[in-house]
Design an enzyme around this catalytic site. Structure first.
Site, PDB file in Angstrom:
ATOM      1  CE  LYS A   1      16.234 -39.090 -28.166  1.00 43.71           C
ATOM      2  NZ  LYS A   1      15.446 -37.698 -27.846  1.00 43.71           N
TER       3      LYS A   1
ATOM      4  CG  ASP B   1       5.965 -37.218 -27.852  1.00 47.58           C
ATOM      5  OD1 ASP B   1       4.796 -36.929 -27.511  1.00 47.58           O
ATOM      6  OD2 ASP B   1       6.981 -37.550 -28.560  1.00 47.58           O
TER       7      ASP B   1
ATOM      8  CG  LEU C   1      18.987 -45.361 -18.690  1.00 55.70           C
ATOM      9  CD1 LEU C   1      19.679 -43.980 -19.094  1.00 55.70           C
ATOM     10  CD2 LEU C   1      19.051 -46.195 -17.538  1.00 55.70           C
ATOM     11  N   GLY C   2      16.015 -47.038 -22.201  1.00 55.49           N
ATOM     12  CA  GLY C   2      14.939 -47.526 -22.664  1.00 55.49           C
ATOM     13  C   GLY C   2      15.371 -47.481 -24.088  1.00 55.49           C
TER      14      GLY C   2
ATOM     15  N   GLY D   1      11.089 -43.876 -30.523  1.00 52.90           N
ATOM     16  CA  GLY D   1      11.281 -44.213 -31.622  1.00 52.90           C
ATOM     17  C   GLY D   1      11.972 -44.339 -32.973  1.00 52.90           C
TER      18      GLY D   1
END
Length: 825
Positions: free
Chosen positions: A535, A632, A513-514, A517
């Protein structure tokens, strides 16, 4: 002589042409309408002519709107005597009446005025009224407004004269293809308290409730904008009439459909169609549906119930759903008893029913609210009362018919009950309340003692689980900061690596999905069909372990609809993974900055996203168990569910504040350029106001549809904030709005949000509002907002020399990789 004749002839021709020009809205004995001819009112609002209804070949004379795209008939002349061919003529007869003739010159319809004059003409007005008047004096001798069909136009009246019995009423069509008089009629019923009734075959079908000088109190949905133009007038000569006027120039009317429903229609110029709101919406609107002393509530199943203190008159019929037999009183009233000893000595009382449509057959009196109850109590025949400021005191001596419970509006109705019926209800409430309190206290005490016992006997087991969760394979590492040590993470479900590998097809690139960092995010599907987002921390990212630990601690303590939900984690060997709920629409930047998808975000959706982010931020700062500074907040960290509701994500850089802390300093600045506040970028100071600054930048991006970083190569502005500030100072803030959402209807709300955004990005933290104030301003709970001061980063920076550049790098990061930049996904 010949020249004079020519001049006279020219004069006559000019007059004739002039008369033709004026006569486009007029019918005379010499100027008739022949099928399919028509005339148009002077302002082109309405047209009069021959037409055929849908699915019919019959021809009728009618009036309809001439300047809209939907053919809408508002009046029919010969509704009972249609033509079966196109030979019809509408003209003025020799006796001055307006008549419809067939091909044999026989009269099918006539205005039928006995005192008509031969010298008359009929004119179609811009109000939709067809007026028959004497030519010389202009005296009106007949008008269509006095003979309505199924439509009530502005300034048209329906009326009833209580002395003569004459009525001007609406009557429904037989069917959409047959305008003859149908089963339903609507008129004013002026007896006792004036109200509108709909009748079906002469029997009550629906009623509006009494008029309180502004609205009919039995119609909770009566539009408050519409009410300003509505009026019910008593001319003191026996006539009661209801009418309404145009509101804000809107095109509207009331239509009576073939099913007995009154429809309030507004013309929508954008959709080019009528917007309809129905006066009748449920079975509760049918007159007397629940019988005497019954109450109807459309939110309940079944919708009918007996009032407290009453029971069904015929239980068998009632249970079958036939409620018209109604209810009877369970206990005789004290004032009606012959024997007044013992129980009879206890006085009757009143049960208060909130938000009710008052029953029919109310009697009116001039008593004030304070005296209304007393005068009813002193009259044994009075079984209920109510008070409305616009009406006065209402009381009932007959059976309570057509009472209805509303979810809003309505008035308070007080029903007279015997003392025993009132006491039973109060005693039951006391018993239930005391039982609940005692039970709750007992459960809490038992739960506390059980918790203490479990805590003592399982302390070591809990400690081992925490070590297994965070330190398996990383025994040399401990929680990385004071902020994490001050909180112990709640037990999270543990997922094994094999299960996650299977769910993500061995972390295949097609499920990726992405890229963040410190690792990647993959889509997965568990064996039970649940979709998840995994994740996975990169094995080579030693720095990312701190963020992983931090995110697990922080988010395990949080539960809010606008925060992404953590389902569990996986800690096996060198693997570190967090498992989240899956967001099918990915992140906000994937919609907002995508030229193909941004059109899906209209203003309502964008405002919902802004509000949701604000509520999530308020929860982090003030309402959660811990005070969290996100650090963030940006578009790529706002995830969207399938209904485009926002959820704040990525708490790897978040910090937990102690109860007495307002701000903190760090030597390791992490975040995203363009979203970080100036005090955080320059001095490493962060607080709640740092997140508010990021929220302000995000708000302006959502409204403008432009990234804050898109201006970095621009010659005039450093950022979106610079552009917004310039437009604000030049009173041209509208130019900042994304054309996709730029609509006049929402303009004031959008400009208010821009002002909130500018208040959030002010240069000094002390000037910025808190998250709670931001949410209140967005909800318009704070009306007078201060003018914003100059935002940070509004002017073009001069190129930095090498030394200053190195100095800035040393401030932002100790490893040159912790500061990320926004990239559209």
């Amino acid at each position: 002589m010949r020249l004079l004749s020519k001049r006279n002839l020219l004069f006559v021709l000019c007059c004739f042409c002039l008369n033709l020009g004026v006569a486009i809205d007029t019918i005379t004995s010499s100027q008739s309408i022949k099928d399919p001819g028509s005339i148009v009112s002077n302002g082109s609002a309405f047209k009069l002519g021959f037409f055929s209804p849908v699915n019919s070949t019959n021809r009728y004379i009618g009036i309809w709107y001439s300047n809209i795209s939907v053919f809408t008939v508002v009046w029919v002349a010969n509704r009972e005597t249609p033509l079966n061919d196109s030979s019809g003529v509408l003209t003025i007869s020799e006796d001055g009446n307006l008549v419809v003739l067939d091909g044999k010159k026989e009269i099918l319809w006539s205005s039928n005025i006995t005192n008509s004059v031969a010298n008359s003409s009929a004119q179609l007005m811009d109000s939709g009224n067809l007026v028959l008047q004497e030519k010389t004096t202009g005296t009106i001798i007949w008008e269509s407004f006095q003979h309505p069909c199924d439509t009530l136009l502005p300034n048209m009246k329906i009326s009833t004269n209580i002395r003569t019995g004459n009525k001007v009423q609406l009557t429904s069509w037989q069917s959409p293809s047959n305008p003859s008089i149908g089963s339903f009629s609507a008129n004013i019923q002026p007896l006792n308290l004036p109200q509108v009734f709909i009748w079906k075959y002469g029997s009550p079908y629906w009623r509006s409730g009494p008029w309180n000088k502004q609205v009919f109190i039995g119609i909770p949905t009566m539009d408050y904008q519409f009410q300003d133009g509505a009026s019910l007038i008593n001319d003191q000569e026996g006539t009661f009439s209801f009418s309404f006027t145009y509101v804000n120039g809107s095109l509207l009317h009331l239509a009576f459909n073939t099913h007995g429903n009154i429809e309030e229609r507004f013309w929508d110029y954008e959709k080019e169609d009528w917007e309809v709101s129905l006066a009748l919406q449920s079975g509760c609107d049918l007159y007397g549906n629940c019988g005497a002393f019954g109450s109807c509530n459309s939110q309940n199943t079944p919708i009918c119930s007996c009032l407290q203190g009453f029971e069904p008159k015929n239980t068998e019929e009632w249970n079958r759903g036939n409620w018209t037999s109604g209810c009877v009183r369970r206990t005789q009233l004290q004032c009606e008893r012959v024997n007044t000893s013992s129980e009879g000595s206890k006085m009757d009382g009143f049960l208060k029913l909130n938000m009710m449509k008052v029953p029919d057959f109310a009697d009116w009196s001039h008593y004030l609210e304070a005296d209304c109850r007393q005068q009813c109590l002193e009259n044994c025949s009075c079984i209920a009362y109510a008070y409305d400021t616009g009406i006065g005191c209402m009381s009932w001596t007959r059976s309570l018919i057509d009472a209805q419970k509303f979810s809003s509006a309505g008035v308070d109705l007080y029903v007279r009950l015997a003392y025993s019926d009132l006491v039973t209800k109060k005693d039951m409430k006391k018993i239930v309340t005391i039982t609940v309190i005692i039970g709750t206290v007992s459960i809490l005490i038992c739960t506390y003692l059980l918790w203490r016992w479990i805590a003592k006997h399982k302390a070591r087991k809990k400690k081992d689980k925490e070590i297994l969760l965070f330190n398996r394979g990383e025994a040399h590492k401990t929680l990385p900061s004071d902020n994490l040590n001050q909180v112990k993470v709640q037990e999270l479900p543990l997922f094994n690596f094999e299960k996650l590998a299977s769910a993500t097809n061995n972390f295949h690139l097609s499920n990726k999905l992405g890229q963040g960092g410190f690792g990647s995010v993959y889509k997965g599907k568990l064996s039970d069909g649940q979709e998840i987002a995994v994740k996975r921390l990169s094995r080579t990212s030693a720095q990312g372990f701190e963020e992983f630990m931090n995110e697990a601690v922080v988010i395990s303590k949080l539960q809010h609809r606008n925060l992404v939900r953590l389902l569990g984690c996986c800690v096996e060997g060198e693997e570190r993974m967090l498992i989240y709920e899956y967001m099918p629409n990915k992140s906000l930047d994937a919609f907002l900055f995508d030229p193909c998808k941004y059109e899906l975000l209209d203003w309502r959706k964008r405002f919902n996203i802004i509000e949701g982010i604000g509520r999530g931020l308020l929860y982090l700062h003030r309402d959660s168990r811990l005070r969290i500074i996100h650090r963030d907040l940006k578009a790529s960290n706002i995830l969207l569910d399938k209904e485009l509701n926002p959820k704040i994500s990525d708490f790897g850089t978040a910090r937990i504040f102690r109860g007495n802390e307002d701000q903190a300093n760090t030597r390791r600045v992490v975040g995203t350029y363009g979203y970080m506040s100036p005090e955080y970028v320059i001095e490493g100071r962060f607080s709640e106001k740092s997140d508010v600054f990021s929220f302000g930048v995000l708000l302006l991006e959502i409204i403008s549809g432009r990234k804050n970083t898109v201006f970095y190569n621009d010659e005039e502005f450093l950022s979106l904030l610079g552009l917004a500030w310039k437009l604000w100072n030049s009173d041209n803030t509208v130019a900042l709005i994304d054309p996709m959402i730029s609509e006049p209807f929402f303009e004031m709300e959008i400009l208010r949000c821009i002002q909130v955004g500018l208040l959030c990005v002010q240069e000094f933290a002390k000037d910025r509002p808190t998250a709670s104030v931001v949410v209140s301003m967005l909800k318009s709970e704070i009306v007078d907002m201060p003018r914003p001061k100059k935002p940070a980063f509004t002017e073009r920076l001069i190129a930095l020399d090498t030394e200053s550049s190195q100095r800035r790098k040393s401030i932002f990061s100790i490893n040159n990789v912790t500061v990320t930049t926004v990239q559209g996904r």
